[in-house]
Design a protein around this motif. Structure first.
Motif, PDB file in Angstrom:
ATOM      1  N   ALA A  66       0.833  -1.213   0.000  1.00  0.00           N
ATOM      2  CA  ALA A  66       0.000   0.000   0.000  1.00  0.00           C
ATOM      3  C   ALA A  66       0.863   1.257   0.000  1.00  0.00           C
ATOM      4  O   ALA A  66       0.582   2.215  -0.725  1.00  0.00           O
ATOM      5  N   LEU A  70       0.041   2.629  -3.426  1.00  0.00           N
ATOM      6  CA  LEU A  70      -0.932   3.695  -3.194  1.00  0.00           C
ATOM      7  C   LEU A  70      -0.231   5.022  -2.860  1.00  0.00           C
ATOM      8  O   LEU A  70      -0.630   6.091  -3.328  1.00  0.00           O
ATOM      9  N   LEU A  73       1.091   6.320  -6.030  1.00  0.00           N
ATOM     10  CA  LEU A  73      -0.015   6.848  -6.849  1.00  0.00           C
ATOM     11  C   LEU A  73      -0.454   8.226  -6.355  1.00  0.00           C
ATOM     12  O   LEU A  73      -0.634   9.160  -7.143  1.00  0.00           O
ATOM     13  N   LEU A  74      -0.602   8.350  -5.036  1.00  0.00           N
ATOM     14  CA  LEU A  74      -1.048   9.632  -4.479  1.00  0.00           C
ATOM     15  C   LEU A  74      -0.026  10.744  -4.745  1.00  0.00           C
ATOM     16  O   LEU A  74      -0.386  11.893  -4.969  1.00  0.00           O
ATOM     17  N   ALA A  77       0.464  12.210  -9.039  1.00  0.00           N
ATOM     18  CA  ALA A  77      -0.336  13.251  -9.700  1.00  0.00           C
ATOM     19  C   ALA A  77       0.089  14.653  -9.300  1.00  0.00           C
ATOM     20  O   ALA A  77       0.336  15.507 -10.171  1.00  0.00           O
ATOM     21  N   PRO A  78       0.187  14.950  -8.010  1.00  0.00           N
ATOM     22  CA  PRO A  78       0.604  16.319  -7.658  1.00  0.00           C
ATOM     23  C   PRO A  78       2.008  16.663  -8.134  1.00  0.00           C
ATOM     24  O   PRO A  78       2.268  17.799  -8.543  1.00  0.00           O
ATOM     25  N   ALA A  98      -4.581  15.380  -2.768  1.00  0.00           N
ATOM     26  CA  ALA A  98      -3.565  14.356  -2.535  1.00  0.00           C
ATOM     27  C   ALA A  98      -2.996  14.456  -1.123  1.00  0.00           C
ATOM     28  O   ALA A  98      -2.729  13.436  -0.475  1.00  0.00           O
ATOM     29  N   ALA A 101      -5.408  12.995   1.259  1.00  0.00           N
ATOM     30  CA  ALA A 101      -5.396  11.541   1.102  1.00  0.00           C
ATOM     31  C   ALA A 101      -4.156  10.950   1.748  1.00  0.00           C
ATOM     32  O   ALA A 101      -4.202   9.858   2.332  1.00  0.00           O
TER      33      ALA A 101
ATOM     34  N   TRP B  21      -6.697   9.146 -11.836  1.00  0.00           N
ATOM     35  CA  TRP B  21      -5.875   9.133 -10.607  1.00  0.00           C
ATOM     36  C   TRP B  21      -6.760   9.109  -9.364  1.00  0.00           C
ATOM     37  O   TRP B  21      -6.535   8.332  -8.424  1.00  0.00           O
ATOM     38  N   SER B  25      -7.091   6.099  -6.713  1.00  0.00           N
ATOM     39  CA  SER B  25      -6.795   6.329  -5.296  1.00  0.00           C
ATOM     40  C   SER B  25      -7.941   5.817  -4.432  1.00  0.00           C
ATOM     41  O   SER B  25      -7.709   5.188  -3.384  1.00  0.00           O
ATOM     42  N   PHE B  29      -7.613   2.947  -1.686  1.00  0.00           N
ATOM     43  CA  PHE B  29      -7.981   3.124  -0.283  1.00  0.00           C
ATOM     44  C   PHE B  29      -9.032   2.102   0.135  1.00  0.00           C
ATOM     45  O   PHE B  29      -8.988   1.547   1.240  1.00  0.00           O
ATOM     46  N   LEU B  32      -7.467  -1.148   0.730  1.00  0.00           N
ATOM     47  CA  LEU B  32      -6.677  -1.125   1.967  1.00  0.00           C
ATOM     48  C   LEU B  32      -7.594  -1.240   3.182  1.00  0.00           C
ATOM     49  O   LEU B  32      -7.323  -2.013   4.127  1.00  0.00           O
TER      50      LEU B  32
END
Lengths: 531, 203
Positions: A66, A70, A73-74, A77-78, A98, A101, B21, B25, B29, B32
């Motif tokens: 994760a 993850l 991934l988060l 983008a930014p 982001a 998140a 995206w 996400s 999540f 998870l």
């Protein structure tokens, strides 16, 4: 300062540029932060939950996957938005979502530790760096939505209770909003400060531009004035030169009558003498003719006594004794007159010379003599001139025509002063003494008169332009002013005077003798100019 | 292609990428959370624990099954610490530490077990292959069974809301209620942790 539309527009431009720069910088900061957070997430997962176990067997914990996937991934983008579209609203909004998140991810990876919840509040504060309150909205929405949705639909996952807990969800969201209030306020205040700073800068720029415009305008005016002044100075110099010439011509003009008289007198007696000599020659020719006839022996026989008587009668008739006495005298007198005329003409020629721009070595004594000659008619009825000239005076580098004018002014002034005191007399009572001498630094000329002297109250104005004590038409008042200028400015010399009331005045002219020629100490390479 | 059209295409691509995206996400999540919320195996414990030779003086007895290497059980240990902090006078805790037969003794020497050893009124015993735990219906690390003064089982299940997730949980609240002679909200909750038994293929 009043806000003009131009200032407002410029302030808006400055504010736009600065906010854009702020957005870009903060975007970059967040890009770095996301990389750090990603690393931190992987590290946290590796530290807290590296492995899952099943009995005595283990395998990589889901949190590791994760954090890598993850978390990556988060962050992707930014970071991509910060690189591709820095400063844009979309980038800020993406970063906001982001970041919220990421708070959730880190909280999850840390096992819901209370301390990790501070990431939410820290993130909101960090987002406030943008000074754009709108950026706080997505993050707040994400956090609030997470709590509200899970609080309502999945309460056990966030609050540990089985029943939906809208109140607790609202409380959690309320704390976030509590912070948001202050952050929004700080954003508004910060933006207001930036706006004010932009306005101030715009006003400063406008003031600077205005000042520069004024300076340019003033500089242009000053330049124009300078050019006008330079033109005036050129004109003044030209006028001064013309004035010098005019004064010179005035002097010569004033002398012209006297000079013509000085020339006319010898020319008159030369003419008379010439007529007389012509008559004498006629008589001598007649005598010669008669001698020839009396001595002719081919004609009638005349006795020698008669012939002697005729000769005596002829000599008496021709005033031979007078001829013998007067003819040589007339010739001498005519020669003297011719020499006087030649001297005057030579002096006139010297005076009327336009002068040279460069100094030339000159005989100061000769200049004095020329001046005395030229001005004779002005002083001969009021004074006698005594010359005490130093024959060892060196040749002086000077402007001869200009110095001639100075000497002429001084001599004429002295003569006028004496005329004022004594009037015109058959036997002049005044004395003008002109002496030249040399000291270590200067060649000196002193022109002394025994007039009444210069009154105390006007002594300080003697060298002022257009100052004169003479009657109208007698002088322009430029003579001494120009003389002073010639001596001090053009020759770096001095022109002073000493005057005693009732005793007379002495004008002293000092001319530097640097590079001059001294007959007793001739220097190689120095040539006396023709005088 | 005109610049304006290019920009528009870029913007659309950007928006599409952002949507993807965002969706990814959300999915990530969800997965998870779903993993965290997937409970382990739990069986009903025996009505009493007479077979377990443990008779503390406190009226309440709490059995806790722990896999010493299970990172998710750290949250259970922390929750247990909170419960015991205020109720160690009425509650004694016995930690059944899973010990595979083939594993060395160092298998149980972990930070988790060290932490549990510091809890008040707590005893740790090695539970080879989790046999004792299984007799009490506990097959997942983090499982607890609370026996009351009468010797009967009052509550069983987990005391965390998810895998390794600290914080308020129904299980903790139920235990606390029982310790304070209050009726619990429930007598059983899901348990989250590593299985205490070997996979079927394991030797």
């Amino acid at each position: 300062m009043l806000e003009s539309p131009q200032t407002t527009r410029r302030a808006r431009e400055i504010l736009g540029a600065r906010t854009f720069e702020l957005y870009k910088q903060t975007d970059r900061l967040f890009a770095v932060l996301f990389v750090v957070q990603w690393i931190a997430a992987v590290a946290a997962a590796a530290w807290f939950t590296p492995l899952s176990w099943r009995g005595n067997e283990h395998y990589l914990h889901v949190h590791i996957w994760a954090s890598v996937l993850l978390g990556g991934l988060l962050a992707a983008a930014p970071i991509a938005m910060a690189i591709l579209k820095p400063g844009s609203m979309a980038t800020r909004m993406t970063i906001s979502v982001a970041q919220a998140a990421y708070s959730a991810l880190l909280i999850h990876l840390s096992g819901g530790r209370i301390e990790s919840h501070f990431h939410v509040f820290g993130s909101l504060a960090f987002l406030a760096f943008y000074r754009d309150w709108r950026v706080l909205v997505p993050a707040t929405v994400v956090v609030a939505s997470d709590h509200l949705l899970r609080g309502v639909f999945w309460p056990n996952s966030v609050f540990g209770v089985l029943t939906p807990s809208l109140g607790r969800a609202l409380e959690h969201a309320g704390w976030v909003l509590f912070e948001d209030v202050f952050l929004v306020w700080s954003c508004i205040v910060g933006m207001r400060d930036m706006r004010q700073a932009a306005l101030t800068q715009a006003q400063l720029e406008q003031a600077k531009a205005s000042t520069e415009q004024i300076v340019q305008q003033r500089t242009a005016e000053l330049q124009q004035r300078t050019e006008e002044l330079e033109a005036s100075v050129r004109e003044a110099k030209l006028m001064a030169q013309k004035l010098v010439n005019a004064q010179k011509l005035e002097s010569i003009g004033q002398l012209a009558a006297g000079i013509s008289h000085e020339i006319n007198t010898p020319m008159q007696f030369i003419s008379d003498n010439t007529l007389y000599l012509k008559e004498c020659i006629d008589r001598l020719l007649a005598m010669t003719e008669m001698y020839s006839q009396i001595a002719d022996m081919t004609g009638p026989d005349i006795p020698w006594s008669e012939r002697r008587r005729q000769i005596n009668a002829m000599l008496e008739q021709s005033h031979y004794e007078e001829l013998k006495r007067e003819v040589p005298a007339a010739l001498i007198e005519s020669q003297d007159g011719i020499e006087r005329v030649v001297t005057i003409v030579r002096a006139m020629k010297y005076f009327s010379h336009p002068g040279t721009a460069e100094k030339e070595l000159s005989d100061l004594n000769q200049l004095v003599r020329n001046t005395v000659t030229i001005s004779r008619n002005r002083w001969k009825y009021v004074a006698k001139v005594e010359l005490e000239l130093d024959e060892n005076l060196p040749a002086i580098p000077l402007l001869p025509a200009e110095i001639n004018q100075v000497l002429l002014n001084l001599v004429v002034n002295a003569a006028d002063a004496l005329r004022e005191k004594y009037g015109d007399l058959e036997r002049p009572a005044g004395v003008i003494t002109i002496r030249t001498f040399c000291d270590a630094e200067n060649a000196n000329v002193e022109i002394e008169d025994n007039g009444d002297g210069i009154p105390e109250e006007i002594r300080c104005r003697v060298f002022d332009p257009f100052f004169t004590t003479k009657e109208v038409g007698q002088g322009t008042g430029q003579g001494l002013a120009i003389s002073h200028d010639i001596v001090t400015n053009k020759h770096r010399g001095q022109l002073d005077f000493v005057s005693r009331m009732g005793q007379g005045t002495v004008f002293s002219l000092k001319l530097p003798i640097a590079d001059c020629y001294h007959p007793q100490h001739p220097q190689a390479g120095v040539v006396i100019a023709a005088t | 292609m005109p610049v304006k059209a290019t920009n528009r295409t870029t913007d659309l691509a950007c928006i599409a990428a952002l949507v993807i995206w965002l969706a990814s996400s959300v999915v990530g999540f969800s997965m998870l959370v779903a993993y965290s919320q997937s409970p382990g195996t739990l069986e009903t414990p025996p009505l009493d624990a007479l077979d377990v030779d443990w008779h503390p003086r406190t009226p309440f007895r709490l059995f806790v099954a722990i896999h010493p290497q299970c990172t998710c059980s750290r949250a259970t240990a922390n929750e247990l610490a909170r419960i015991l902090h205020d109720h160690s006078d009425v509650l004694a805790c016995k930690v059944l530490m899973y010990q595979p037969e083939s594993a060395p003794r160092e298998f149980g020497e972990t930070w988790l077990m060290s932490h549990l050893a510091t809890l008040p009124n707590t005893t740790i015993v090695r539970d080879v292959e989790g046999r004792t735990a299984r007799t009490l219906g506990m097959r997942t690390s983090g499982s607890v069974v609370l026996y009351g003064p009468t010797g009967s089982a009052l509550f069983y299940g987990g005391i965390t809301v998810a895998r390794g997730h600290e914080g308020d949980s129904v299980g903790s609240q139920c235990i606390l209620s029982l310790l304070e002679n209050q009726p619990p909200a429930t007598t059983s909750t899901d348990v989250y942790g590593c299985p205490l038994e070997r996979p079927a293929t394991s030797p």
